[in-house]
Design a protein around this motif. Structure first.
Motif, PDB file in Angstrom:
ATOM      1  N   ASN A 172      48.268  91.846 -22.242  1.00  0.00           N
ATOM      2  CA  ASN A 172      48.775  92.544 -23.423  1.00  0.00           C
ATOM      3  C   ASN A 172      48.834  94.051 -23.199  1.00  0.00           C
ATOM      4  OD1 ASN A 172      49.182  90.211 -24.895  1.00  0.00           O
ATOM      5  ND2 ASN A 172      47.178  90.284 -25.869  1.00  0.00           N
ATOM      6  N   PHE A 179      52.349  96.175 -23.584  1.00  0.00           N
ATOM      7  CA  PHE A 179      52.574  97.095 -24.702  1.00  0.00           C
ATOM      8  C   PHE A 179      52.202  98.555 -24.448  1.00  0.00           C
ATOM      9  CE2 PHE A 179      51.881  92.976 -26.982  1.00  0.00           C
ATOM     10  CZ  PHE A 179      53.169  92.865 -27.492  1.00  0.00           C
ATOM     11  N   ARG A 238      55.309 100.923 -23.677  1.00  0.00           N
ATOM     12  CA  ARG A 238      56.598 100.606 -24.299  1.00  0.00           C
ATOM     13  C   ARG A 238      56.908 101.552 -25.453  1.00  0.00           C
ATOM     14  NH1 ARG A 238      57.724  98.458 -20.669  1.00  0.00           N
ATOM     15  NH2 ARG A 238      56.758  96.578 -19.981  1.00  0.00           N
ATOM     16  N   HIS A 288      60.953  98.873 -28.537  1.00  0.00           N
ATOM     17  CA  HIS A 288      60.833  97.755 -27.599  1.00  0.00           C
ATOM     18  C   HIS A 288      59.668  96.842 -27.983  1.00  0.00           C
ATOM     19  CE1 HIS A 288      61.410  96.436 -23.129  1.00  0.00           C
ATOM     20  NE2 HIS A 288      61.653  95.469 -23.982  1.00  0.00           N
ATOM     21  N   ILE A 289      58.598  97.425 -28.503  1.00  0.00           N
ATOM     22  CA  ILE A 289      57.489  96.611 -29.005  1.00  0.00           C
ATOM     23  C   ILE A 289      57.976  95.735 -30.150  1.00  0.00           C
ATOM     24  CG2 ILE A 289      55.248  96.690 -30.186  1.00  0.00           C
ATOM     25  CD1 ILE A 289      54.634  99.253 -28.559  1.00  0.00           C
ATOM     26  N   SER A 333      58.205  91.665 -30.053  1.00  0.00           N
ATOM     27  CA  SER A 333      57.503  90.907 -31.096  1.00  0.00           C
ATOM     28  C   SER A 333      58.455  89.959 -31.818  1.00  0.00           C
ATOM     29  CB  SER A 333      56.860  91.873 -32.097  1.00  0.00           C
ATOM     30  OG  SER A 333      55.948  92.715 -31.449  1.00  0.00           O
ATOM     31  N   ASP A 371      52.098  90.382 -33.981  1.00  0.00           N
ATOM     32  CA  ASP A 371      52.361  90.911 -32.639  1.00  0.00           C
ATOM     33  C   ASP A 371      52.749  92.391 -32.672  1.00  0.00           C
ATOM     34  OD1 ASP A 371      51.799  88.423 -31.661  1.00  0.00           O
ATOM     35  OD2 ASP A 371      53.833  87.964 -30.990  1.00  0.00           O
ATOM     36  N   LEU A 372      53.540  92.783 -33.675  1.00  0.00           N
ATOM     37  CA  LEU A 372      53.954  94.178 -33.789  1.00  0.00           C
ATOM     38  C   LEU A 372      52.750  95.093 -34.018  1.00  0.00           C
ATOM     39  CD1 LEU A 372      56.195  96.340 -34.052  1.00  0.00           C
ATOM     40  CD2 LEU A 372      56.290  95.797 -36.492  1.00  0.00           C
ATOM     41  N   GLY A 419      50.596  95.150 -30.907  1.00  0.00           N
ATOM     42  CA  GLY A 419      51.276  95.924 -29.872  1.00  0.00           C
ATOM     43  C   GLY A 419      51.174  97.423 -30.125  1.00  0.00           C
ATOM     44  N   ARG A 466      49.424 100.288 -27.965  1.00  0.00           N
ATOM     45  CA  ARG A 466      50.259 101.428 -27.553  1.00  0.00           C
ATOM     46  C   ARG A 466      49.603 102.771 -27.893  1.00  0.00           C
ATOM     47  NH1 ARG A 466      52.553 105.377 -26.391  1.00  0.00           N
ATOM     48  NH2 ARG A 466      54.765 105.804 -26.231  1.00  0.00           N
TER      49      ARG A 466
END
Length: 197
Positions: A95, A99, A102, A106-107, A111, A184-185, A188, A192
């Motif tokens: 992961n 991420f 990115r 793009h994340i 997602s 996921d977003l 991520g 990030r």
């Protein structure tokens, strides 16, 4: 013409550090495309209209279920991150590699792609055959990078079961897709923008 020999194919274990960024993304998008195709074809073999699964049955009710589940999972994950040792949540750095560098767009795209592809296969096709419990076992098993530790494996199982439950409750794949996407977003974005200790 040279003949193709299956016996010459050799599989080897690869560590995440051995894969460059481009190949990591190619693998990610390729596996998601395969997942979506399998799910779509499986739905056709079930004689079900794949497109009807994405239609909301109860107006905007799927939004409440999807966003509510996503909020609960994010809260649960934050609690787990606070009280569970890092080594018990280790996914081998996958992961982080996906991420960490990115851009935000793009994340969000990653997602969304993962949410649509995985929910089409697992909630749309597999769950119709074997139900949410066994689907969740399969779902947790394919997230093989978590299998070394029981806490993330258990969380993936519980999240998968909850995704299956809101699909049954709402009658549309939009609810689990929305929840999966938001989870996921957020995760991520946390990776990030997380500061290194």
């Amino acid at each position: 013409m040279k003949k193709f020999d299956l016996r010459k194919i050799r599989l080897k274990t690869t560590r995440i550090d051995d894969i460059d960024d481009r190949m990591l993304l190619i693998n990610l998008y390729a596996t998601q495309a395969i997942t979506f195709i399998i799910g779509f074809v499986w739905l056709l073999f079930q004689r079900r209209n794949p497109f009807s699964l994405y239609a909301p049955e109860n107006d905007w009710q799927f939004l409440y279920w999807g966003l509510g589940l996503a909020a609960a999972v994010v809260l649960l994950d934050m609690l787990a991150a606070r009280f569970v040792p890092d080594e018990a949540n280790d996914d081998g750095g996958v992961n982080d590699r996906i991420f960490r560098t990115r851009p935000i767009w793009h994340i969000a795209l990653l997602s969304l792609v993962v949410a649509i592809c995985e929910e089409t296969l697992f909630r749309g096709a597999v769950q119709h055959h074997i139900g949410p419990y066994w689907t969740s076992i399969v779902f947790a098993t394919i997230h093989v990078r978590y299998l070394r530790h029981w806490i993330p494996t258990g969380l993936v199982f519980v999240i998968s079961y909850a995704l299956g439950w809101i699909y049954i409750r709402t009658g549309t794949l939009l609810a689990p897709i929305l929840a999966h996407f938001v989870i996921d977003l957020v995760m991520g974005l946390v990776i990030r923008f997380r500061r290194e200790p």
